[in-house]
Design a protein around this motif. Structure first.
Motif, PDB file in Angstrom:
ATOM      1  N   ILE A  82       0.846  -1.198   0.000  1.00  0.00           N
ATOM      2  CA  ILE A  82       0.000   0.000   0.000  1.00  0.00           C
ATOM      3  C   ILE A  82       0.881   1.248   0.000  1.00  0.00           C
ATOM      4  CG2 ILE A  82      -1.662   1.322   1.387  1.00  0.00           C
ATOM      5  CD1 ILE A  82      -2.640  -1.523   2.382  1.00  0.00           C
ATOM      6  N   GLU A  83       1.935   1.195   0.779  1.00  0.00           N
ATOM      7  CA  GLU A  83       2.824   2.359   0.915  1.00  0.00           C
ATOM      8  C   GLU A  83       3.571   2.629  -0.391  1.00  0.00           C
ATOM      9  OE1 GLU A  83       6.327   2.993   1.263  1.00  0.00           O
ATOM     10  OE2 GLU A  83       5.665   5.072   1.571  1.00  0.00           O
ATOM     11  N   GLU A  84       4.035   1.557  -1.041  1.00  0.00           N
ATOM     12  CA  GLU A  84       4.976   1.760  -2.157  1.00  0.00           C
ATOM     13  C   GLU A  84       4.305   1.991  -3.509  1.00  0.00           C
ATOM     14  OE1 GLU A  84       8.795  -0.861  -0.629  1.00  0.00           O
ATOM     15  OE2 GLU A  84       7.758  -1.361  -2.492  1.00  0.00           O
ATOM     16  N   SER A  85       2.984   1.801  -3.597  1.00  0.00           N
ATOM     17  CA  SER A  85       2.396   1.900  -4.961  1.00  0.00           C
ATOM     18  C   SER A  85       1.349   3.018  -5.025  1.00  0.00           C
ATOM     19  CB  SER A  85       1.727   0.573  -5.325  1.00  0.00           C
ATOM     20  OG  SER A  85       0.868   0.247  -4.277  1.00  0.00           O
ATOM     21  N   GLY A  86       1.136   3.516  -6.226  1.00  0.00           N
ATOM     22  CA  GLY A  86       0.183   4.608  -6.427  1.00  0.00           C
ATOM     23  C   GLY A  86      -1.182   4.094  -6.855  1.00  0.00           C
ATOM     24  N   ILE A  87      -1.194   2.870  -7.442  1.00  0.00           N
ATOM     25  CA  ILE A  87      -2.466   2.287  -7.899  1.00  0.00           C
ATOM     26  C   ILE A  87      -2.612   0.942  -7.207  1.00  0.00           C
ATOM     27  CG2 ILE A  87      -3.802   1.525  -9.912  1.00  0.00           C
ATOM     28  CD1 ILE A  87      -1.843   3.236 -11.615  1.00  0.00           C
ATOM     29  N   GLU A 119      -1.828   7.731   3.131  1.00  0.00           N
ATOM     30  CA  GLU A 119      -1.387   9.069   3.594  1.00  0.00           C
ATOM     31  C   GLU A 119      -1.184  10.025   2.434  1.00  0.00           C
ATOM     32  OE1 GLU A 119       1.274   7.397   7.365  1.00  0.00           O
ATOM     33  OE2 GLU A 119       2.220   7.941   5.469  1.00  0.00           O
ATOM     34  N   GLU A 120      -1.411   9.560   1.239  1.00  0.00           N
ATOM     35  CA  GLU A 120      -1.230  10.433   0.062  1.00  0.00           C
ATOM     36  C   GLU A 120      -2.116   9.926  -1.068  1.00  0.00           C
ATOM     37  OE1 GLU A 120       2.662   9.776  -1.531  1.00  0.00           O
ATOM     38  OE2 GLU A 120       2.648   7.727  -0.782  1.00  0.00           O
ATOM     39  N   TYR A 121      -2.175  10.669  -2.182  1.00  0.00           N
ATOM     40  CA  TYR A 121      -3.106  10.298  -3.247  1.00  0.00           C
ATOM     41  C   TYR A 121      -2.815   8.897  -3.773  1.00  0.00           C
ATOM     42  CZ  TYR A 121      -5.626  10.075  -7.638  1.00  0.00           C
ATOM     43  OH  TYR A 121      -6.447   9.672  -8.641  1.00  0.00           O
ATOM     44  N   LYS A 122      -3.879   8.100  -3.884  1.00  0.00           N
ATOM     45  CA  LYS A 122      -3.770   6.784  -4.520  1.00  0.00           C
ATOM     46  C   LYS A 122      -5.071   6.514  -5.257  1.00  0.00           C
ATOM     47  CE  LYS A 122      -0.680   4.864  -0.982  1.00  0.00           C
ATOM     48  NZ  LYS A 122       0.558   4.899  -1.758  1.00  0.00           N
ATOM     49  N   ILE A 123      -4.968   5.566  -6.197  1.00  0.00           N
ATOM     50  CA  ILE A 123      -6.186   5.098  -6.862  1.00  0.00           C
ATOM     51  C   ILE A 123      -6.473   3.691  -6.341  1.00  0.00           C
ATOM     52  CG2 ILE A 123      -7.303   4.552  -9.060  1.00  0.00           C
ATOM     53  CD1 ILE A 123      -5.376   6.391 -10.457  1.00  0.00           C
ATOM     54  N   LYS A 182      -8.577  12.717 -13.050  1.00  0.00           N
ATOM     55  CA  LYS A 182      -7.219  12.257 -12.709  1.00  0.00           C
ATOM     56  C   LYS A 182      -7.138  10.729 -12.823  1.00  0.00           C
ATOM     57  CE  LYS A 182      -3.732  13.072  -9.136  1.00  0.00           C
ATOM     58  NZ  LYS A 182      -3.410  13.907  -7.966  1.00  0.00           N
ATOM     59  N   SER A 183      -8.104  10.044 -12.214  1.00  0.00           N
ATOM     60  CA  SER A 183      -8.046   8.568 -12.233  1.00  0.00           C
ATOM     61  C   SER A 183      -8.345   8.049 -13.637  1.00  0.00           C
ATOM     62  CB  SER A 183      -9.028   7.982 -11.206  1.00  0.00           C
ATOM     63  OG  SER A 183     -10.347   8.407 -11.492  1.00  0.00           O
ATOM     64  N   LYS A 184      -9.231   8.727 -14.364  1.00  0.00           N
ATOM     65  CA  LYS A 184      -9.529   8.299 -15.746  1.00  0.00           C
ATOM     66  C   LYS A 184      -8.228   8.320 -16.551  1.00  0.00           C
ATOM     67  CE  LYS A 184     -14.252  10.030 -16.082  1.00  0.00           C
ATOM     68  NZ  LYS A 184     -15.059  11.189 -16.503  1.00  0.00           N
ATOM     69  N   LYS A 185      -7.493   9.422 -16.433  1.00  0.00           N
ATOM     70  CA  LYS A 185      -6.250   9.601 -17.215  1.00  0.00           C
ATOM     71  C   LYS A 185      -5.242   8.497 -16.870  1.00  0.00           C
ATOM     72  CE  LYS A 185      -3.321  13.526 -18.546  1.00  0.00           C
ATOM     73  NZ  LYS A 185      -2.039  12.839 -18.262  1.00  0.00           N
ATOM     74  N   ILE A 186      -5.082   8.264 -15.584  1.00  0.00           N
ATOM     75  CA  ILE A 186      -4.091   7.267 -15.148  1.00  0.00           C
ATOM     76  C   ILE A 186      -4.502   5.863 -15.581  1.00  0.00           C
ATOM     77  CG2 ILE A 186      -3.056   6.178 -13.088  1.00  0.00           C
ATOM     78  CD1 ILE A 186      -3.218   9.056 -11.818  1.00  0.00           C
ATOM     79  N   MET A 187      -5.769   5.542 -15.490  1.00  0.00           N
ATOM     80  CA  MET A 187      -6.232   4.203 -15.909  1.00  0.00           C
ATOM     81  C   MET A 187      -6.063   4.026 -17.411  1.00  0.00           C
ATOM     82  SD  MET A 187      -6.956   2.589 -13.181  1.00  0.00           S
ATOM     83  CE  MET A 187      -7.743   1.107 -13.778  1.00  0.00           C
ATOM     84  N   LEU A 188      -6.342   5.080 -18.174  1.00  0.00           N
ATOM     85  CA  LEU A 188      -6.138   4.994 -19.629  1.00  0.00           C
ATOM     86  C   LEU A 188      -4.664   4.736 -19.919  1.00  0.00           C
ATOM     87  CD1 LEU A 188      -8.451   7.888 -20.910  1.00  0.00           C
ATOM     88  CD2 LEU A 188      -8.820   5.435 -21.166  1.00  0.00           C
ATOM     89  N   GLU A 189      -3.797   5.355 -19.126  1.00  0.00           N
ATOM     90  CA  GLU A 189      -2.353   5.197 -19.344  1.00  0.00           C
ATOM     91  C   GLU A 189      -1.907   3.764 -19.098  1.00  0.00           C
ATOM     92  OE1 GLU A 189      -0.250   9.479 -18.360  1.00  0.00           O
ATOM     93  OE2 GLU A 189      -0.179   7.880 -16.856  1.00  0.00           O
TER      94      GLU A 189
END
Ligand code: UDX
Length: 439
Positions: A82-87, A119-123, A182-189
């Motif tokens: 959980i800590e190390e990943s953004g998605i 503790e910070e932005y995640k999807i 924001k999440s749409k863009k990242i998921m498309l990526e």
């Protein structure tokens, strides 16, 4: 990866739950160049994976995992993931509860771990098959513990066991339920390297697409099984009827194979799950209930046929070909073979000899060890049998030397539960052949 500061992240993607869906998802994203951390509470499963072994049977999985192994970390440490990943993909199982409801305990536990640690932005991406409205629950649950910015996404899977890698890397479509840019863009990526129609919808619709797809496919199967049952009364041939209606592009030829009905870890669970979602939102599904009823009765009909033939010929030795719920998997969850064999075992005079290319070990865990023995090949399962029943349409059963089979049988009855064998050829060899809805 824009939006999520890649430098700060050792891993782009975390997958929580390393079962069929989680493992395939993790390995496929790794093959697309992402850095993955796969988490599971099951220490043995993680130990196997770290030892280069695969806990499930899936054609091609060992090869692709070996090739991209350096991009994947397997661990039981969910905090680290959980800590190390953004998605963070949630791919834990959501089994059927005692009252047919969807058991969300594993899913909710995973969300609570994220909620109390973020503790910070995640999807947070729901890949598990979850009731409509779960996305809303996830939002509320995380907000109880964390007031910062995060996104919830629904990204249902459409993987079939036995063709899961192809279904992930060359899918008919990708469904993204997302409600912020924001999440749409990242998921498309993260899906950008996969060439397939990608549909972005609201979260609730994405959750429902998963259930509606499986329930519709199960409906096609129960529909053609009813047509097969009528064919048996009018002496029609359901294979021809299926071919005839399947030429209509609005119907299509797939999933019109009549037989002893659907099994597996998804259709039975998801069809019942859709019915329970209906109940939760005060909608009474009529068709869904009929689909389940027809499927149950299809297995019962098949057992009655077996008993009727054995009574008629005073036989008792039954050869069984196939134990998995479908070919190319060792999975016996809700396999018709298990239910059918257990029903036959109630008659202690019956002697069952069963064969499956790879599912015998799993079947032994489900079938009581009485009046049954397991054979090392199809010929042995047919030896001295009065009746041979084909339950799972493994391709090898089409290549068996049926003359050799006949020589080894005591009586020559074949009940083909998947309409796999060719009736004319079989009858020419002197067998009595019965399929499902065949002439
Ligand atoms: C299914 C869905 O196909 C997949 O998209 C979803 O993600 C998970 O559930 P799976 O359960 O692996 O995949 O198997 P599938 O190939 O769909 O078959 C399900 C059952 O239906 C099997 O028992 C199969 O024997 C039966 N079936 C399938 C039929 O009886 N007739 C058919 O024409 C097709």
């Amino acid at each position: 990866m824009s939006g999520i500061n890649k430098k700060a992240k050792k891993r782009d993607i975390a997958i929580i739950g390393t079962g069929y869906v989680g493992l395939i998802t993790g390995v496929c994203f790794a093959s697309l160049g992402h850095n993955i951390i796969c988490v599971d509470k099951d220490k043995n499963k993680i130990a196997l994976l770290n030892n280069g072994q695969i806990p499930i049977y899936e054609p091609g999985l060992d090869k692709i995992l070996k090739k991209h192994r350096k991009n994947i970390l397997f661990t039981t440490d969910s905090k680290k993931a959980i800590e190390e990943s953004g998605i963070i993909f949630i791919a834990v199982n959501t089994p059927t509860g005692k009252r047919g409801e969807i058991d969300m305990k594993y899913f909710k536990a995973a969300i609570r771990e994220i909620a109390t640690q973020i503790e910070e932005y995640k999807i947070i991406v729901n890949k598990s098959t979850v009731p409509v409205g779960t996305g809303e629950w996830v939002q509320k649950e995380i907000k109880k513990y964390y007031q910062g910015n995060f996104s919830v996404v629904s990204n249902p899977e459409f993987l079939r066991e036995g063709s899961a890698l192809k279904d992930f890397l060359k899918p008919d479509r990708i469904i993204i339920g997302a409600e912020d840019n924001k999440s749409k863009k990242i998921m498309l990526e993260i899906y950008s390297k996969i060439e397939a129609p990608l549909l972005v919808v609201d979260i609730k619709s994405a959750e429902l697409i998963k259930y509606a797809a499986n329930a519709f496919l199960a409906t096609k199967i129960s529909f053609i099984n009813e047509i097969a049952n009528l064919c048996e009364k009018i002496n029609g041939d359901v294979v021809k009827v299926a071919e005839g209606i399947g030429l209509d592009k609005r119907i299509g030829p797939k999933f019109l194979n009549a037989g002893i009905g659907y099994g597996g870890s998804c259709f039975p669970k998801d069809v019942r799950g859709l019915d329970s979602i209906g109940k939760e939102y005060k909608y009474n599904f009529n068709i869904i209930k009929a689909v389940m009823l027809v499927n149950q009765k299809q297995q019962e009909r098949f057992v009655r046929k077996i008993k009727k033939i054995l009574n008629k010929i005073k036989g008792n030795r039954i050869g069984v070909w196939g134990l998995s719920f479908k070919p190319n998997t060792d999975d016996v969850r809700k396999s018709p073979a298990i239910a059918i064999i257990k029903e036959l075992q109630k008659n202690i005079n019956y002697k069952i000899q069963a064969y499956d290319p790879i599912a015998i070990e799993n079947a032994k865990k489900e079938i009581p060890f009485k009046n049954i023995k397991y054979s090392k090949n199809a010929y042995e399962a047919a030896k001295n049998a009065d009746i041979l029943i084909l339950i799972t349409d493994w391709s090898e059963f089409s290549k068996i030397n049926m003359q050799r089979v006949k020589k080894s049988m005591r009586q020559y009855y074949i009940l083909d539960g998947r309409n796999q064998l060719n009736p004319e050829n079989i009858k020419k060899l002197g067998f009595y052949y019965e399929g499902i809805g065949r002439k």
